[in-house]
Scaffold this motif. Structure first.
Motif, mmCIF file in Angstrom:
data_model
loop_
_atom_site.group_PDB
_atom_site.id
_atom_site.type_symbol
_atom_site.label_atom_id
_atom_site.label_comp_id
_atom_site.label_asym_id
_atom_site.label_seq_id
_atom_site.Cartn_x
_atom_site.Cartn_y
_atom_site.Cartn_z
ATOM 1 N N CYS A 1 20.302 39.046 37.395
ATOM 2 C CA CYS A 1 19.838 38.132 36.342
ATOM 3 C C CYS A 1 20.646 38.311 35.058
ATOM 4 N N LYS B 1 16.932 41.305 51.363
ATOM 5 C CA LYS B 1 16.333 41.196 50.034
ATOM 6 C C LYS B 1 16.882 42.279 49.125
ATOM 7 N N SER C 1 17.055 44.974 46.007
ATOM 8 C CA SER C 1 16.061 45.839 45.373
ATOM 9 C C SER C 1 15.754 45.341 43.963
ATOM 10 N N ARG C 2 14.769 45.991 43.313
ATOM 11 C CA ARG C 2 14.361 45.540 41.993
ATOM 12 C C ARG C 2 15.493 45.666 40.978
ATOM 13 N N TRP C 3 16.179 46.810 41.010
ATOM 14 C CA TRP C 3 17.257 46.994 40.029
ATOM 15 C C TRP C 3 18.404 46.033 40.265
ATOM 16 N N GLN C 4 18.652 45.658 41.533
ATOM 17 C CA GLN C 4 19.691 44.681 41.833
ATOM 18 C C GLN C 4 19.311 43.294 41.299
ATOM 19 N N LYS C 5 18.021 42.972 41.411
ATOM 20 C CA LYS C 5 17.566 41.684 40.864
ATOM 21 C C LYS C 5 17.774 41.616 39.351
ATOM 22 N N VAL C 6 17.429 42.728 38.692
ATOM 23 C CA VAL C 6 17.580 42.756 37.234
ATOM 24 C C VAL C 6 19.048 42.602 36.839
ATOM 25 N N HIS D 1 16.713 29.311 44.730
ATOM 26 C CA HIS D 1 15.798 30.206 45.438
ATOM 27 C C HIS D 1 14.613 29.449 46.025
#
Length: 338
Positions: free
Chosen positions: A73, A63, A65-70, A26
């Motif tokens: 990970c 980019k 979303s937040r839930w996709q990032k979580v 990243h």
């Protein structure tokens, strides 16, 4: 069963070094940009200047979303964790390794009824009773060994096959009586049967063990099919070590005479030792000497069985991806529907 993190073991822990890889990508590699459709306006520059608008490149960076990032990970952590091949340690188990098979061969001819031995209380007891008492003490020092019992007289027969249950072995020994195998002494046949039992036992268990026979007799051989010296040579070839114990007075003459020359040669040819015991104390000393010659080789190791759980981690990873793409598919389908 209680479970803790200490019960988990990683077979390949170095894979954990890959955990920070997405962060490195990243920060050190540029993101992928996509081109979007635009309207070309000839007087765009005047329009921007007049309206004081902000401009941007004709490409955009997608980019999550937040839930996709979580979820990404979590999915990455699960994938790396699966690569380490995690295993759960089970309850401690004890593995016992037995070192020797010991066959005890006891003469039950009529002369074993002679009461020329003394018990601890001073009373006269038969040779067989003295042997039973001493063998009871002997078995206590053979932890881990498998004991067998052969009795002989006019013929030889197996009283107890090889067993690690010393109580059963001792019970069957105590049931023996003088004369139950006949009155004569077929020593060579008894040694032959001993060798045969070792061979049959080896067919059932391929684990290497030392083979030891302890032959106790108070008379000379009487017309065995296999002479004792020939049986001793076969025992040597088969890896059976024979310790001979002569019970009674070596100076006895007649049918009950001890042929010490044969007894010594049988022990020597097979790689064992010959002993004489005129009383109970000497018999105890003999078995103590044998215990030193044949020290117990008993090993007890503790281990914990392992069960790999990496497939459960992979299943969890697939479930996460299904949730991610399933939700995206449902949203796309709704947008098309409306």
């Amino acid at each position: 069963m209680d479970f803790s993190l200490t019960d988990i073991e990683l077979a390949h822990p170095l894979w954990l070094l890959l955990l920070p890889l997405p962060l490195l990508i990243h920060y050190f590699l540029p993101g992928y940009k996509t081109k979007q459709k635009a309207i070309k306006v000839p007087y765009l520059s005047q329009l921007i200047k007049g309206l004081d608008l902000k401009t941007q490149d004709d490409t955009s960076l997608l980019k999550p979303s937040r839930w996709q990032k979580v979820l990404l990970c979590i999915a990455w952590c699960f994938m790396v964790f699966a690569l380490t091949k995690p295993t759960i340690l089970g309850e401690p188990q004890i593995r016992e390794k037995i070192g020797r098979d010991v066959m005890v061969v006891v003469d039950l001819s009529g002369s074993m009824a002679e009461k020329d031995f003394k018990a601890l209380d001073g009373k006269s007891i038969s040779r067989l009773d003295a042997v039973k008492k001493v063998l009871a003490e002997f078995s206590q020092h053979r932890k881990g060994d498998r004991l067998g019992l052969i009795l002989f007289g006019d013929a030889a027969f197996v009283q107890t096959p090889f067993t690690s249950d010393h109580q059963v072995w001792l019970s069957l020994l105590n049931e023996t009586q003088v004369g139950m195998a006949g009155q004569s002494t077929h020593l060579g046949d008894a040694i032959g049967l001993t060798i045969k039992r070792f061979e049959l036992h080896a067919d059932k268990d391929n684990a290497p063990r030392e083979k030891v026979a302890i032959v106790l007799t108070d008379g000379n051989d009487t017309n065995s099919v296999v002479p004792p010296l020939e049986a001793a040579k076969i025992a040597k070839a088969k890896g059976v070590r024979i310790h001979m114990i002569a019970v009674g007075d070596p100076l006895t003459v007649g049918e009950q005479a001890l042929d010490m020359d044969i007894i010594d040669k049988v022990a020597s040819l097979s790689g064992g030792k010959a002993f004489t015991a005129l009383n109970r104390d000497e018999l105890v000393d003999v078995y103590n000497a044998i215990n030193k010659l044949e020290p117990q080789r008993y090993q007890s190791t503790t281990y914990r069985p392992k069960q790999s759980i990496h497939h459960y981690v992979i299943i969890s990873l697939l479930v996460i991806y299904l949730l991610m793409f399933g939700r995206q598919f449902i949203l796309s389908w709704r947008n098309k529907a409306y």
